[in-house]
Design a protein around this motif. Structure first.
Motif, short mmCIF file in Angstrom:
data_model
loop_
_atom_site.label_atom_id
_atom_site.label_comp_id
_atom_site.label_asym_id
_atom_site.label_seq_id
_atom_site.Cartn_x
_atom_site.Cartn_y
_atom_site.Cartn_z
N GLY A 186 0.82 -1.21 0.00
CA GLY A 186 0.00 0.00 0.00
C GLY A 186 0.85 1.26 0.00
O GLY A 186 0.52 2.23 -0.68
N ALA A 187 1.93 1.25 0.76
CA ALA A 187 2.82 2.42 0.78
C ALA A 187 3.46 2.64 -0.59
O ALA A 187 3.56 3.77 -1.07
N PHE B 255 2.20 1.62 -3.42
CA PHE B 255 1.11 2.00 -4.31
C PHE B 255 0.78 3.48 -4.13
O PHE B 255 0.52 4.19 -5.10
N SER B 256 0.83 3.95 -2.90
CA SER B 256 0.56 5.35 -2.61
C SER B 256 1.58 6.25 -3.31
O SER B 256 1.22 7.28 -3.89
N GLY B 257 2.85 5.87 -3.26
CA GLY B 257 3.87 6.64 -3.95
C GLY B 257 3.66 6.66 -5.45
O GLY B 257 3.84 7.69 -6.11
N VAL C 268 0.72 6.29 -7.02
CA VAL C 268 -0.44 7.12 -7.31
C VAL C 268 -0.09 8.60 -7.18
O VAL C 268 -0.50 9.42 -8.00
N GLN C 269 0.69 8.94 -6.16
CA GLN C 269 1.09 10.32 -5.98
C GLN C 269 1.89 10.82 -7.19
O GLN C 269 1.68 11.93 -7.67
N LEU D 117 -4.76 16.25 -2.85
CA LEU D 117 -4.98 15.02 -2.09
C LEU D 117 -6.34 14.41 -2.38
O LEU D 117 -6.49 13.19 -2.41
N ASN E 141 -5.92 12.56 -5.54
CA ASN E 141 -5.20 11.32 -5.22
C ASN E 141 -6.16 10.27 -4.68
O ASN E 141 -6.16 9.12 -5.11
N PHE E 142 -6.97 10.68 -3.70
CA PHE E 142 -7.91 9.75 -3.08
C PHE E 142 -8.89 9.18 -4.10
O PHE E 142 -9.16 7.98 -4.12
N VAL F 186 -7.14 6.59 -6.27
CA VAL F 186 -6.90 5.34 -5.53
C VAL F 186 -8.21 4.59 -5.36
O VAL F 186 -8.28 3.38 -5.58
#
Length: 138
Positions: free
Chosen positions: A24-25, A27-29, A31-32, A85, A88-89, A92
């Motif tokens: 998840g971390a 994936f977050s990077g 997506v960002q 953000l 981003n949300f 995701v």
């Protein structure tokens, strides 16, 4: 106590959770980066060069040309980062929705597929041979 902690830490659910957190971390990077490097420039181009990260309202002091200077000058409501953000949300959430939808579709296909016929037992094989022999004689 150390033994109990070791058993707890090595349980399958906790290890799965740790792996999911790490993925998840990462994936977050990803997506960002997609949002900041690909989507936001396109949105900025469509909206006439608007840069969401620099959007703010100066609450105290005189208006400043940049967000950094505005924050140094006093209370500043920086809503541009919130917009980024939020985008981003939404990305995701949309990607996760598509992944779960695809997984559910694959699950339904597997459940709908007829089970493979079971192999006949030894008794059924013998009975079929006897039936075939009787059919030849009669």
């Amino acid at each position: 106590m150390l033994k109990e902690f070791k058993e707890f830490a090595l349980k399958g659910n906790l290890v799965d959770l740790a792996v999911a957190f790490i993925i998840g971390a990462a994936f977050s990077g990803l997506v960002q980066s997609v949002v900041n490097d690909l989507i936001m420039p396109i949105v900025g181009f469509i909206t006439g060069g608007v840069d969401f990260s620099e959007m703010y309202i100066q609450l105290s002091g005189e208006p400043q040309p940049t967000l950094e200077q505005a924050r140094a000058a006093g209370a500043t409501l920086a809503y541009g980062n919130f917009i980024t953000l939020l985008i981003n949300f939404l990305i995701v959430a949309w990607v996760l929705f598509l992944i779960i939808k695809a997984m559910n579709r694959m699950k339904k296909k597997q459940e709908a597929a007829p089970p493979a016929p079971a192999e006949p037992t030894k008794e059924e094989v013998l009975l079929a041979e006897i039936r075939d022999l009787l059919a030849k004689k009669g």
